[in-house]
Write a protein that holds these residues in place. Structure first.
Motif, PDB file in Angstrom:
ATOM      1  N   MET A 234      -6.829  96.807  31.407  1.00 40.28           N
ATOM      2  CA  MET A 234      -6.694  95.388  31.132  1.00 40.28           C
ATOM      3  C   MET A 234      -8.148  95.012  32.022  1.00 40.28           C
ATOM      4  N   VAL A 235      -7.711  95.679  33.578  1.00 39.94           N
ATOM      5  CA  VAL A 235      -9.961  95.303  34.145  1.00 39.94           C
ATOM      6  C   VAL A 235     -11.275  95.557  32.893  1.00 39.94           C
ATOM      7  N   THR A 236     -11.466  96.675  32.433  1.00 39.81           N
ATOM      8  CA  THR A 236     -12.229  96.505  31.169  1.00 39.81           C
ATOM      9  C   THR A 236     -12.456  95.274  30.258  1.00 39.81           C
ATOM     10  N   SER A 237     -11.257  95.416  29.997  1.00 40.19           N
ATOM     11  CA  SER A 237     -11.531  93.778  28.747  1.00 40.19           C
ATOM     12  C   SER A 237     -11.825  92.276  29.605  1.00 40.19           C
ATOM     13  N   TRP A 238     -11.596  92.536  30.472  1.00 38.57           N
ATOM     14  CA  TRP A 238     -12.135  90.705  31.497  1.00 38.57           C
ATOM     15  C   TRP A 238     -13.378  90.941  31.536  1.00 38.57           C
ATOM     16  N   PHE A 239     -14.028  91.901  32.289  1.00 42.41           N
ATOM     17  CA  PHE A 239     -15.183  92.288  32.533  1.00 42.41           C
ATOM     18  C   PHE A 239     -16.142  91.720  30.575  1.00 42.41           C
ATOM     19  N   VAL A 376      -8.926 101.497  24.294  1.00 40.45           N
ATOM     20  CA  VAL A 376      -9.295 100.425  25.736  1.00 40.45           C
ATOM     21  C   VAL A 376     -10.198  99.397  25.009  1.00 40.45           C
ATOM     22  N   ASN A 377     -11.551  99.921  23.671  1.00 38.97           N
ATOM     23  CA  ASN A 377     -12.640  99.290  22.858  1.00 38.97           C
ATOM     24  C   ASN A 377     -11.411  97.928  22.313  1.00 38.97           C
ATOM     25  N   ILE A 378     -10.273  98.763  22.002  1.00 39.45           N
ATOM     26  CA  ILE A 378      -9.394  97.328  20.951  1.00 39.45           C
ATOM     27  C   ILE A 378      -8.841  96.500  21.993  1.00 39.45           C
ATOM     28  N   LEU A 379      -8.285  96.646  22.969  1.00 44.67           N
ATOM     29  CA  LEU A 379      -8.428  95.470  23.514  1.00 44.67           C
ATOM     30  C   LEU A 379      -9.448  94.635  25.081  1.00 44.67           C
ATOM     31  N   ASN A 380     -10.435  95.684  24.547  1.00 50.16           N
ATOM     32  CA  ASN A 380     -11.909  95.212  25.083  1.00 50.16           C
ATOM     33  C   ASN A 380     -12.195  93.695  23.623  1.00 50.16           C
ATOM     34  N   ALA A 381     -12.281  93.907  22.525  1.00 57.94           N
ATOM     35  CA  ALA A 381     -12.216  93.557  21.877  1.00 57.94           C
ATOM     36  C   ALA A 381     -11.058  92.293  21.144  1.00 57.94           C
ATOM     37  N   ALA A 382     -10.416  92.683  21.235  1.00 54.32           N
ATOM     38  CA  ALA A 382      -8.942  91.190  21.417  1.00 54.32           C
ATOM     39  C   ALA A 382      -9.609  90.645  22.317  1.00 54.32           C
ATOM     40  N   PHE A 383      -9.563  90.682  23.623  1.00 51.27           N
ATOM     41  CA  PHE A 383      -9.805  89.907  24.852  1.00 51.27           C
ATOM     42  C   PHE A 383     -10.796  88.848  24.461  1.00 51.27           C
ATOM     43  N   MET A 384     -12.480  89.687  23.801  1.00 56.29           N
ATOM     44  CA  MET A 384     -13.577  89.225  23.861  1.00 56.29           C
ATOM     45  C   MET A 384     -13.493  88.446  21.912  1.00 56.29           C
ATOM     46  N   THR A 385     -12.824  88.810  21.277  1.00 57.12           N
ATOM     47  CA  THR A 385     -13.015  87.436  19.643  1.00 57.12           C
ATOM     48  C   THR A 385     -11.840  86.610  20.501  1.00 57.12           C
ATOM     49  N   GLY A 386     -10.315  87.122  20.956  1.00 56.79           N
ATOM     50  CA  GLY A 386      -9.933  85.814  21.412  1.00 56.79           C
ATOM     51  C   GLY A 386     -10.391  84.685  22.043  1.00 56.79           C
TER      52      GLY A 386
END
Length: 427
Positions: A234-239, A376-386
């Motif tokens: 979650m933290v890296t996704s926010w970055f 982690v990359n999936i969560l990153n992508a979900a955050f970024m795409t959203g």
């Protein structure tokens, strides 16, 4: 064994240097193409209508494959030798580069968007390898430094790719220069991958899931089951959410409110990229071989404050009527303050991401590490795409860049509060 492996500098070692250069050349090619596309949209007249939203959508097109394909990339990386998978992906990337050259020669935004999506596909499959391979070749004490170097390479590549991409697309660009850069760096990336040492198969009996939706959901469930890994994800996704929002808004901010031309946009991107590299290096120095999560908390607070200040600078400002070069813009009060805020955000971002990602790598099980990175990359992508979809929609409904930065800053301070309340103990 640990002392022997750690004795040789990472940048001179076969176990790290080829991966470093492979990632550098890949990130250069990605950002060269993205910057060229952004400049064509904003400055060449290929698309006057909704140009700001198109710039944001371009970022989304590159990121979206991470959500759909990271699980597959993680399974491939754990099932097969990571070096071998990297070599095959980078060979395929040269053909995607050929599509990009065709799009640039035709000045076709649709073809360029297809190429950008293709680079996103390759990058999403490569992501679990890029970070999952580090613990295979580095000892635990080397992970913060290795991550800092990879992050630094990424943002130096963003810097150089941005500069050269801006030059290549200026005044419509030169097809020959564009072709030589895209194809040349794709080839260098593939050649570097050939030197990555083999890792062996992490999970040789793993069956690759053909249903990417099922494998994606399974990886997220596995990640969610471990409190520490979920926190780190979650933290890296926010970055990455803040990074993609800032980089997508920056060209519009510089052109529309600061009044900068193509060279000025490039100059601000240079400042941002150098500062992220500086922040990553500072995080490694603070860590000294440890995982210090308090650095992530400090980075979150600083990131939020600088984003708020950047938004408040231009609140209520009119659209710039003329475009000027860097020398003029940086002498203006708003131009200099914006540069300081962007540099501050970037340094804070480096402090934010390096300890958090090193922790995720250290906490991951050896036989599931690449799939953990993929989750982690999936969560990153979900955050970024959203984020790109929301920002593009807000822009289409008339929300200005200053208010978007204010919102980003306020949200990041709330994230900092959540990090403070939930942060695992540093190791």
């Amino acid at each position: 064994m640990t002392q022997t492996r750690a004795a040789k500098p990472l940048m001179l070692s076969r176990r790290f240097a080829p991966l470093f250069w492979c990632q550098f050349f890949a990130a250069f090619g990605d950002n060269f193409l993205k910057t060229s596309l952004v400049f064509l949209i904003l400055f060449s007249g290929l698309s006057e209508a909704n140009s700001a939203a198109l710039v944001t959508i371009a970022s989304g097109i590159f990121i979206a494959p991470y959500f759909f394909l990271s699980a597959l990339g993680g399974e491939l990386a754990d099932r097969y030798d990571k070096a071998m998978v990297a070599q095959r992906l980078k060979f395929a990337e040269m053909f995607v580069a050929g599509i990009a050259v065709t799009g640039f020669m035709l000045k076709s935004l649709p073809v360029l968007f297809v190429a950008l999506g293709g680079f996103g596909v390759i990058a999403s499959l490569f992501g679990p390898i890029k970070y999952g391979i580090l613990p295979d070749h580095l000892v635990r004490e080397e992970l913060p430094a290795g991550n800092a170097l990879i992050e630094g390479a990424t943002f130096i590549a963003i810097l150089t790719g941005t500069i050269v991409g801006g030059i290549a697309a200026k005044d419509g660009g030169h097809a020959g220069v564009f072709a030589a850069m895209v194809m040349g760096f794709a080839a260098l990336c593939w050649l570097s991958s050939l030197l990555i040492p083999p890792t062996g198969q992490g999970a040789p009996h793993l069956r690759i899931t053909r249903n990417v939706a099922a494998s994606t959901w399974a990886l997220l469930r596995h990640l969610r089951a471990d409190r520490r890994l979920w926190w780190g994800a979650m933290v890296t996704s926010w970055f990455w959410l803040t990074g993609i929002v800032v980089l997508s808004l920056l060209p519009t901010l510089v052109k529309g409110l600061i009044g900068g031309n193509e060279d000025t946009v490039t100059a601000y991107l240079v400042i941002f990229s150098l500062a992220v590299g500086a922040g990553s290096g500072l995080a490694a120095i603070i860590a000294r071989g440890r995982i210090v999560l308090r650095t992530t908390l400090a980075g979150a607070v600083l990131l939020g404050l600088f984003a708020l200040d950047l938004g408040f600078i231009f609140r209520g400002e009119a659209i710039a009527s003329a475009l000027a070069g860097p020398a003029i813009v940086f002498w203006s009060g708003h131009g200099l303050r914006a540069a300081i805020d962007l540099a501050g955000m970037a340094i804070a971002g480096g402090l934010f991401i390096v300890p958090a990602f090193a922790a995720v790598q250290a906490w991951s099980d050896v036989d599931y590490r690449a799939r953990t990175i993929a989750a982690v990359n999936i969560l990153n992508a979900a955050f970024m795409t959203g984020a790109t979809v929301i920002v593009a929609a807000l822009q289409a409904f008339g929300v200005g860049v200053p208010m978007l930065f204010v919102g980003l800053g306020a949200a990041t301070l709330l994230v900092a509060l959540a990090i403070w309340r939930t942060m695992p103990r540093s190791e």
